[in-house]
Motif scaffolding. Sequence first.
Motif, mmCIF file in Angstrom:
data_model
loop_
_atom_site.group_PDB
_atom_site.id
_atom_site.type_symbol
_atom_site.label_atom_id
_atom_site.label_comp_id
_atom_site.label_asym_id
_atom_site.label_seq_id
_atom_site.Cartn_x
_atom_site.Cartn_y
_atom_site.Cartn_z
ATOM 1 N N ALA A 43 68.764 11.976 79.002
ATOM 2 C CA ALA A 43 68.311 10.834 78.208
ATOM 3 C C ALA A 43 67.118 11.279 77.370
ATOM 4 O O ALA A 43 66.208 11.936 77.877
ATOM 5 N N VAL A 44 67.130 10.919 76.102
ATOM 6 C CA VAL A 44 66.069 11.301 75.171
ATOM 7 C C VAL A 44 65.364 10.036 74.705
ATOM 8 O O VAL A 44 66.001 9.119 74.180
ATOM 9 N N VAL A 45 64.057 9.994 74.883
ATOM 10 C CA VAL A 45 63.252 8.862 74.427
ATOM 11 C C VAL A 45 62.663 9.224 73.067
ATOM 12 O O VAL A 45 61.796 10.094 72.964
ATOM 13 N N GLY A 46 63.150 8.582 72.012
ATOM 14 C CA GLY A 46 62.654 8.845 70.668
ATOM 15 C C GLY A 46 63.740 9.385 69.766
ATOM 16 O O GLY A 46 64.336 10.425 70.058
ATOM 17 N N GLY A 47 63.987 8.654 68.666
ATOM 18 C CA GLY A 47 65.023 9.069 67.719
ATOM 19 C C GLY A 47 64.474 9.707 66.469
ATOM 20 O O GLY A 47 65.055 9.582 65.391
ATOM 21 N N GLY A 48 63.335 10.396 66.596
ATOM 22 C CA GLY A 48 62.785 11.167 65.483
ATOM 23 C C GLY A 48 63.256 12.603 65.534
ATOM 24 O O GLY A 48 64.170 12.959 66.287
ATOM 25 N N TYR A 49 62.616 13.461 64.734
ATOM 26 C CA TYR A 49 63.068 14.848 64.643
ATOM 27 C C TYR A 49 63.122 15.551 65.997
ATOM 28 O O TYR A 49 64.108 16.227 66.313
ATOM 29 N N THR A 50 62.069 15.420 66.812
ATOM 30 C CA THR A 50 62.019 16.179 68.063
ATOM 31 C C THR A 50 63.181 15.817 68.967
ATOM 32 O O THR A 50 63.892 16.696 69.488
ATOM 33 N N GLY A 51 63.397 14.519 69.187
ATOM 34 C CA GLY A 51 64.498 14.096 70.041
ATOM 35 C C GLY A 51 65.852 14.431 69.464
ATOM 36 O O GLY A 51 66.771 14.851 70.189
ATOM 37 N N LEU A 52 66.016 14.265 68.149
ATOM 38 C CA LEU A 52 67.305 14.550 67.512
ATOM 39 C C LEU A 52 67.634 16.038 67.568
ATOM 40 O O LEU A 52 68.774 16.418 67.892
ATOM 41 N N TRP A 53 66.647 16.889 67.249
ATOM 42 C CA TRP A 53 66.924 18.338 67.300
ATOM 43 C C TRP A 53 67.185 18.791 68.739
ATOM 44 O O TRP A 53 68.050 19.643 68.976
ATOM 45 N N ALA A 54 66.463 18.221 69.707
ATOM 46 C CA ALA A 54 66.722 18.588 71.104
ATOM 47 C C ALA A 54 68.145 18.226 71.486
ATOM 48 O O ALA A 54 68.860 19.034 72.114
ATOM 49 N N ALA A 55 68.586 17.023 71.107
ATOM 50 C CA ALA A 55 69.969 16.616 71.407
ATOM 51 C C ALA A 55 70.971 17.522 70.707
ATOM 52 O O ALA A 55 71.997 17.912 71.289
ATOM 53 N N ALA A 100 69.283 9.378 84.558
ATOM 54 C CA ALA A 100 69.745 10.673 84.039
ATOM 55 C C ALA A 100 69.303 11.812 84.946
ATOM 56 O O ALA A 100 68.356 11.679 85.727
ATOM 57 N N ASP A 101 70.005 12.921 84.811
ATOM 58 C CA ASP A 101 69.568 14.127 85.514
ATOM 59 C C ASP A 101 68.241 14.624 84.938
ATOM 60 O O ASP A 101 67.365 15.084 85.667
ATOM 61 N N LYS A 102 68.109 14.547 83.612
ATOM 62 C CA LYS A 102 66.905 15.001 82.917
ATOM 63 C C LYS A 102 66.536 13.962 81.856
ATOM 64 O O LYS A 102 67.414 13.367 81.224
ATOM 65 N N VAL A 103 65.241 13.779 81.660
ATOM 66 C CA VAL A 103 64.737 12.893 80.609
ATOM 67 C C VAL A 103 63.775 13.676 79.730
ATOM 68 O O VAL A 103 62.946 14.451 80.235
ATOM 69 N N ILE A 104 63.892 13.481 78.417
ATOM 70 C CA ILE A 104 62.970 14.071 77.452
ATOM 71 C C ILE A 104 62.186 12.934 76.798
ATOM 72 O O ILE A 104 62.780 12.001 76.261
ATOM 73 N N ILE A 105 60.856 13.003 76.848
ATOM 74 C CA ILE A 105 60.016 12.032 76.141
ATOM 75 C C ILE A 105 59.512 12.697 74.869
ATOM 76 O O ILE A 105 58.728 13.649 74.915
ATOM 77 N N ALA A 106 59.994 12.204 73.738
ATOM 78 C CA ALA A 106 59.648 12.766 72.428
ATOM 79 C C ALA A 106 59.283 11.615 71.496
ATOM 80 O O ALA A 106 59.987 11.315 70.546
ATOM 81 N N ALA A 107 58.168 10.970 71.808
ATOM 82 C CA ALA A 107 57.797 9.729 71.126
ATOM 83 C C ALA A 107 56.753 9.916 70.039
ATOM 84 O O ALA A 107 56.256 8.932 69.480
ATOM 85 N N ASN A 108 56.367 11.171 69.775
ATOM 86 C CA ASN A 108 55.480 11.494 68.659
ATOM 87 C C ASN A 108 54.183 10.681 68.720
ATOM 88 O O ASN A 108 53.464 10.741 69.698
ATOM 89 N N ALA A 109 53.877 9.893 67.684
ATOM 90 C CA ALA A 109 52.610 9.171 67.634
ATOM 91 C C ALA A 109 52.517 8.085 68.697
ATOM 92 O O ALA A 109 51.434 7.552 68.949
#
Length: 441
Positions: A31-43, A230-239
Amino acid sequence: MGTRKHVVYWHETEAVTPEPPLRDAVDCDVAVVGGGYTGLWAAHFLKEAEPALDIRIVEAEYSGYGASGRADGFVTPTIGKDIQALVQEFGTRRALEASQAVGRSILEIGRFLRRNKVDAEYEANDYLMVATDAAQLRRLREDRELATTIAGREQPEILSAARAREVIGSPAVLGAMRVGGALVNPFKLARGVARVVKERGVTVYENTPVLRVLPGVRPTVVTPGGRITADKVIIAANAHQFTFAPFRNKTVPIWSYALVSEPLTDEQLGRVAWAGREGMVEAKTFLTCARFTADNRLMFAGGPALYFLGRDTRRRRMNDPRAYRALQEEFRRFFPMWGDVRFTYAYGGTVDVTRDYAPHFGQLPGGNVFYGYGFNGNGIAATHTGGKVLRDLVLGKDTEYARLLYVDDGHRRQRDFPPEPLLYVGARATTRLMEWKESRP
């Protein structure tokens, strides 16, 4: 000055139909928290490496709404803000590794756009780092010497005032250095990456703010309408990284502002030498930058970096008149021959600033929660690199990306900001100190 729209110019360059919000309890691999560049590129990179992964992204608004979609569109090799501090902390070898990785990302973003037929108005035309006083000329020389040391080869020469003005015809420019990079429509880039990951099977929930992330062997992302385990969570919430408890004092949201003009006429364009359409960036911390859009509007951005008490990110801060007065004054200094250019857009947004002015990636202790943040306003290329870092951290791979100086380990500790009201007082004092230091000849 006419009527100005306090809306983000880029947001009006492509129509958006948001994806449905999360309305259920679901289970997935990542699961990725944040639909900006960091989360999108990680996905993107995770799906590329392991196509069978079930990946879900949750975004409070829609992909590209935040800092990613309101950036100025400079695709630069910059890592955070202060390369000299990185060299002092990590040494020239590790700084070179990180710089080369981000430099590759500039080219790879262009290839990604061509391969996936994403029209993000990508222009591989470099940018000009310009000096307008003696202190900035000194900084250009120091940066060039440092870049030569890191790369082990001579860097482009510093252009004289006359030669620099042949590239960008501003009377304020006293010298310049050409730096490799590109320009892009940041919103179309974010929307394009979102389209590609969705086509590859990533589920994106929009209009889905995250209330909290519950740690554990299988962490849970809690939203108003549902939850993801989720097995793994990414927090990529920028500001907005600071809204999550483990990062409360790790970042502060600093406001940056921009003016965008109506399309310039051929006669107006002819008054200023700028045939190569390079971006222009002033050589100071609280920089001023300028560029053309694809339809020949002029963007003039930067100016005062404002922090509001209590980490205030409310939309009304977009309308702060101090920022636009300062930008208008700077514009007149750089381009007095464009006195009739009318700015029709005036807007702002927040960037995530860290104590060391550098990105941070890693894994929280005690659970499968990963993070990536801290681009300090220089994230278009660096987030692409960061997506690879997160891919390898999540997959547990010991690679060159997992060992970049981005990554927090036992030798690198994240420094906290003080609590309010000390944070507010300190932010104002730091701003004044930096302005004083950079004004010394």
